[in-house]
Write an enzyme that holds these catalytic residues in place. Structure first.
Site, short mmCIF file in Angstrom:
data_model
loop_
_atom_site.label_atom_id
_atom_site.label_comp_id
_atom_site.label_asym_id
_atom_site.label_seq_id
_atom_site.Cartn_x
_atom_site.Cartn_y
_atom_site.Cartn_z
N CYS A 13 -45.65 -16.64 -51.26
CA CYS A 13 -46.56 -15.49 -51.35
C CYS A 13 -47.68 -15.57 -52.38
O CYS A 13 -48.77 -15.08 -52.10
CB CYS A 13 -45.75 -14.23 -51.56
SG CYS A 13 -44.77 -13.84 -50.10
N LYS B 142 -31.83 -17.62 -35.39
CA LYS B 142 -31.72 -16.96 -36.69
C LYS B 142 -30.78 -15.75 -36.58
O LYS B 142 -29.95 -15.52 -37.45
CB LYS B 142 -33.12 -16.53 -37.14
CG LYS B 142 -33.20 -16.31 -38.64
CD LYS B 142 -34.58 -15.91 -39.08
CE LYS B 142 -35.40 -17.06 -39.59
NZ LYS B 142 -36.61 -16.63 -40.31
N PRO C 35 -48.53 -15.54 -42.79
CA PRO C 35 -48.92 -16.76 -43.52
C PRO C 35 -50.44 -16.94 -43.56
O PRO C 35 -51.17 -16.29 -42.80
CB PRO C 35 -48.30 -17.88 -42.66
CG PRO C 35 -48.25 -17.30 -41.28
CD PRO C 35 -48.01 -15.83 -41.45
N1 LIG Z 1 -40.35 -13.91 -49.13
C1 LIG Z 1 -40.48 -13.01 -50.08
O1 LIG Z 1 -39.88 -13.11 -51.13
C2 LIG Z 1 -41.38 -11.83 -49.90
C3 LIG Z 1 -42.18 -11.70 -48.77
N2 LIG Z 1 -42.99 -10.60 -48.62
C4 LIG Z 1 -43.79 -10.43 -47.41
O2 LIG Z 1 -42.89 -10.02 -46.36
C5 LIG Z 1 -43.30 -10.56 -45.10
C6 LIG Z 1 -42.16 -11.34 -44.48
O3 LIG Z 1 -41.89 -12.44 -45.32
P1 LIG Z 1 -40.56 -13.31 -45.13
O4 LIG Z 1 -39.41 -12.41 -44.86
O5 LIG Z 1 -40.52 -14.24 -46.28
O6 LIG Z 1 -40.92 -14.10 -43.78
P2 LIG Z 1 -39.94 -15.00 -42.89
O7 LIG Z 1 -40.78 -16.06 -42.30
O8 LIG Z 1 -38.73 -15.38 -43.69
O9 LIG Z 1 -39.43 -14.00 -41.76
C7 LIG Z 1 -40.27 -13.44 -40.81
C8 LIG Z 1 -39.49 -13.31 -39.50
O10 LIG Z 1 -40.28 -12.59 -38.57
C9 LIG Z 1 -39.99 -13.09 -37.26
N3 LIG Z 1 -41.04 -12.70 -36.34
C10 LIG Z 1 -42.36 -13.07 -36.37
N4 LIG Z 1 -43.02 -12.49 -35.35
C11 LIG Z 1 -42.13 -11.73 -34.68
C12 LIG Z 1 -42.23 -10.89 -33.54
N5 LIG Z 1 -43.40 -10.69 -32.93
N6 LIG Z 1 -41.11 -10.27 -33.11
C13 LIG Z 1 -39.93 -10.45 -33.73
N7 LIG Z 1 -39.77 -11.24 -34.82
C14 LIG Z 1 -40.87 -11.86 -35.29
C15 LIG Z 1 -39.87 -14.57 -37.48
O11 LIG Z 1 -39.15 -15.19 -36.44
C16 LIG Z 1 -39.16 -14.64 -38.83
O12 LIG Z 1 -37.76 -14.74 -38.69
C17 LIG Z 1 -44.56 -11.39 -45.39
O13 LIG Z 1 -45.69 -10.60 -45.15
C18 LIG Z 1 -44.46 -11.69 -46.88
O14 LIG Z 1 -45.72 -11.85 -47.48
C19 LIG Z 1 -43.02 -9.60 -49.55
C20 LIG Z 1 -42.24 -9.67 -50.67
C21 LIG Z 1 -41.35 -10.78 -50.92
O1 LIG Z 2 -44.56 -11.07 -52.56
C1 LIG Z 2 -43.68 -11.87 -52.79
O2 LIG Z 2 -43.30 -12.75 -52.03
C2 LIG Z 2 -42.97 -11.87 -54.11
O3 LIG Z 2 -43.60 -12.91 -54.91
C3 LIG Z 2 -43.00 -13.12 -56.18
O4 LIG Z 2 -41.63 -13.48 -56.03
P1 LIG Z 2 -41.17 -14.98 -55.72
O5 LIG Z 2 -42.33 -15.78 -55.22
O6 LIG Z 2 -39.97 -14.89 -54.86
O7 LIG Z 2 -40.68 -15.57 -57.10
P2 LIG Z 2 -41.25 -15.50 -58.61
O8 LIG Z 2 -40.11 -15.31 -59.50
O9 LIG Z 2 -42.36 -14.55 -58.74
O10 LIG Z 2 -41.78 -16.98 -58.83
C4 LIG Z 2 -42.91 -17.47 -58.15
C5 LIG Z 2 -43.28 -18.84 -58.72
O11 LIG Z 2 -43.79 -18.72 -60.05
C6 LIG Z 2 -43.08 -19.58 -60.92
N1 LIG Z 2 -43.04 -18.95 -62.26
C7 LIG Z 2 -42.58 -17.69 -62.43
C8 LIG Z 2 -42.57 -17.09 -63.67
C9 LIG Z 2 -43.07 -17.80 -64.78
O12 LIG Z 2 -43.10 -17.30 -65.94
N2 LIG Z 2 -43.53 -19.06 -64.59
C10 LIG Z 2 -43.54 -19.65 -63.36
O13 LIG Z 2 -44.00 -20.80 -63.22
C11 LIG Z 2 -41.71 -19.72 -60.28
O14 LIG Z 2 -41.04 -20.88 -60.73
C12 LIG Z 2 -42.09 -19.80 -58.82
O15 LIG Z 2 -42.48 -21.09 -58.47
C13 LIG Z 2 -43.05 -11.82 -56.98
O16 LIG Z 2 -42.37 -12.01 -58.22
C14 LIG Z 2 -42.39 -10.67 -56.22
O17 LIG Z 2 -42.55 -9.46 -56.93
C15 LIG Z 2 -43.07 -10.54 -54.85
O18 LIG Z 2 -42.44 -9.54 -54.08
#
Ligand SMILES: NC(=O)C1=CN([C@@H]2O[C@H](COP(=O)(O)OP(=O)(O)OC[C@H]3O[C@@H](n4cnc5c(N)ncnc54)[C@H](O)[C@@H]3O)[C@@H](O)[C@H]2O)C=CC1
Ligand SMILES: O=C(O)[C@H]1O[C@H](OP(=O)(O)OP(=O)(O)OC[C@H]2O[C@@H](n3ccc(=O)[nH]c3=O)[C@H](O)[C@@H]2O)[C@H](O)[C@@H](O)[C@@H]1O
Length: 481
Positions: free
Chosen positions: A283, A46, A97
């Site tokens: 999430c 990555k 997760p």
């Molecule tokens: N995906 C999203 O849109 C959002 C995610 N979050 C939160 O942010 C956190 C991260 O989510 P993502 O970025 O989506 O996860 P991700 O799975 O895309 O990335 C996590 C990364 O952490 C690395 N990792 C894990 N353990 C490690 C270690 N011990 N040392 C070094 N690297 C390590 C993995 O290899 C991976 O590349 C989660 O808690 C999630 O709930 C919050 C808001 C938005």
């Molecule tokens: O913690 C997180 O990971 C993030 O989760 C969501 O963001 P995300 O999952 O990336 O995308 P959204 O736009 O929230 O959509 C989530 C799901 O709900 C669905 N959705 C969204 C809005 C709506 O009106 N109806 C609906 O079915 C979308 O299609 C999608 O499948 C939140 O919007 C973010 O604020 C938060 O940071």
């Protein structure tokens, strides 16, 4: 006057180069040219991708910012010990997760990655470090991180740690916009002198581009809980509107008209009221389940049950949509080709985690439908792996083909099922598509993006979430409900 333990932050490190760590650090590097930002990950492949021309994630606007800042004040590295040793401030942005084993299986978040990073920080830190929880964690997780770090402090008087909570609210597909112009930035910390100093240093970073009044500071536990609650409220709105979509289908009310009318009330607001085939993404489900588990652990079964309802409705909506497809295709889809438009959990992302497409396709595969999928951003191997995880590799080989254009996916199909709201699906030549399908040809719009009337004029039988069957135009009854 108390000494300043934490000096001005000039070196930021983020552990976890994923959907959050990568874009968030790219934005910090972009907005704070005086700060050096290094993103590290244990996954070397990555990191190599982050250092290449093809970044590991797709987000509109991300490439430009990374390519401009990389090598200047933005770095991607797998040398975790070195990065930690040099950092003033460390974001923990690793995955949390849902746990798939042991206690809390299927409910609690798996905190092993967060703990592992905490131990790595304890091992390699030198001097004072502000450690920031960026990952979404249950309430009191900062206490566990702090406990591990304090142990290291006992053996080394030069070490000083403060743990802050700074959850991320970006949504995928709009991550760069959300980061550049956030509704709010939330920072939780201790009210001790050192805690306040650490909070002030993180505020100072965000102040480079976020107005001060949008930076909220709270105690650590409020900050941790607010993240779970924000996601739970958002997911709840989708389950609320989806539950009403079933009432619309049964009565003749139109879900988009209802959402519009209800959302016009400024107290309710018009966002997040789009009925769909169910929410997906990494999430919402995970964080609502985490809240349910937390409430159960706190002996609050009524609260747990209330939030569990949000998940139950989401699962039901996916199943209900698949059942509708089967019922309307004359109660059998065995060996019928069905085109699937969209596999990502929402548009403008290649992310498929917990995508509703996986669940709807699973239900159709159980009925031996032959599925032909098209998605503009999701790789074939990703789709195959996701489907094999919920069915079997044999079933996927037998029943699923992946196409690189939507016309090929629909050729010879009995029906089209729209599962992701990609803009390009709106502008396809549906006359041409209809000519090349089996007749009668049906379209099931799980995202409310297509013009039902125009499609019916072409000759399609149509079904859209939250829309009552229109006897004047199509043959759908209420079978299956
Ligand atoms: N995906 C999203 O849109 C959002 C995610 N979050 C939160 O942010 C956190 C991260 O989510 P993502 O970025 O989506 O996860 P991700 O799975 O895309 O990335 C996590 C990364 O952490 C690395 N990792 C894990 N353990 C490690 C270690 N011990 N040392 C070094 N690297 C390590 C993995 O290899 C991976 O590349 C989660 O808690 C999630 O709930 C919050 C808001 C938005
Ligand atoms: O913690 C997180 O990971 C993030 O989760 C969501 O963001 P995300 O999952 O990336 O995308 P959204 O736009 O929230 O959509 C989530 C799901 O709900 C669905 N959705 C969204 C809005 C709506 O009106 N109806 C609906 O079915 C979308 O299609 C999608 O499948 C939140 O919007 C973010 O604020 C938060 O940071």
């Amino acid at each position: 006057m108390t000494d300043q333990v934490f000096g001005k932050v000039s070196k930021v490190v983020c552990v976890g180069a994923g959907y959050v760590g990568g874009p968030t650090c790219a934005m910090i590097a972009h907005k704070c040219p005086h700060v050096t930002v290094t993103v590290v990950d244990m996954n070397k492949d990555k990191i190599a991708e982050w250092n290449s021309d093809k970044l590991p994630i797709y987000e509109p606007g991300l490439d430009e910012i990374v390519f401009a800042a990389r090598g200047r004040n933005l770095f991607f590295s797998s040398d975790i010990p070195k990065a930690i040793a040099e950092a003033d401030l460390i974001f923990i942005s690793v995955n949390t997760p849902t746990k798939m084993y042991g206690r809390g299986k299927g409910m609690a978040p798996d905190l092993k990655y967060v703990e592992s990073v905490s131990r790595t920080i304890a091992q390699y830190a030198v001097g004072p470090k502000i450690v920031v929880e960026k990952s979404t964690v249950p309430v009191k997780a900062a206490e566990s991180i702090g406990c591990i770090l304090r142990e290291a402090q006992k053996n080394n008087a030069n070490l000083k740690f403060q743990v802050l909570s700074n959850p991320e609210f970006l949504a995928e597909g709009t991550a760069m916009k959300d980061l550049a112009n956030p509704d709010r930035v939330l920072i939780g910390g201790e009210s001790s002198t050192e805690g306040l100093q650490a909070v002030a240093e993180l505020v100072r970073i965000y102040e480079n581009w976020v107005p001060r009044e949008r930076i909220i500071t709270t105690n650590t536990w409020s900050s941790e809980l607010s993240k779970l609650v924000a996601n739970a409220f958002l997911a709840q709105r989708i389950s609320s509107i989806n539950s009403i979509s079933a009432v619309c289908e049964a009565t003749g009310a139109e879900i988009s008209e209802v959402a519009h009318a209800v959302g016009f009330d400024t107290r309710i607001g018009n966002k997040f009221l789009k009925a769909s085939v169910g929410f997906g993404g990494s999430c919402f489900q995970k964080d609502v389940l985490s809240l349910v588990y937390l409430c159960e652990s706190l002996n609050l079964p009524q609260v747990a049950e209330y939030w569990q309802g949000v998940i139950n409705v989401n699962n039901w909506q996916r199943r209900r949509f698949a059942d509708k497809i089967i019922a309307e295709l004359f109660n059998t889809v065995t060996d019928k080709k069905i085109a699937i438009f969209g596999f990502a959990f929402k548009k403008n992302t290649g992310d498929t985690r917990e995508s509703s497409a996986i669940h709807v396709m699973k239900h159709l595969m159980e009925e031996h439908a032959k599925l032909s999928v098209y998605d503009p951003k999701v790789q074939k191997s990703q789709m195959i792996n996701d489907l094999a995880a919920v069915t079997s590799a044999d079933d996927v080989t037998r029943l699923v083909t992946v196409e690189t254009d939507p016309y090929a996916a629909a050729r010879g199909a009995h029906a089209i099922v729209v599962l992701t709201e990609w803009d390009e699906f709106v502008d396809l030549d549906y006359n041409k598509i209809h000519d090349n399908m089996q007749h009668p040809a049906a379209i099931f719009d799980g995202r409310l993006i297509l013009d039902q009337k125009a499609l019916r004029e072409i000759g399609f039988r149509t079904f859209a979430i939250g829309t009552a069957p229109d006897q004047a135009y199509n043959l759908f009854g209420t079978a299956g409900y």
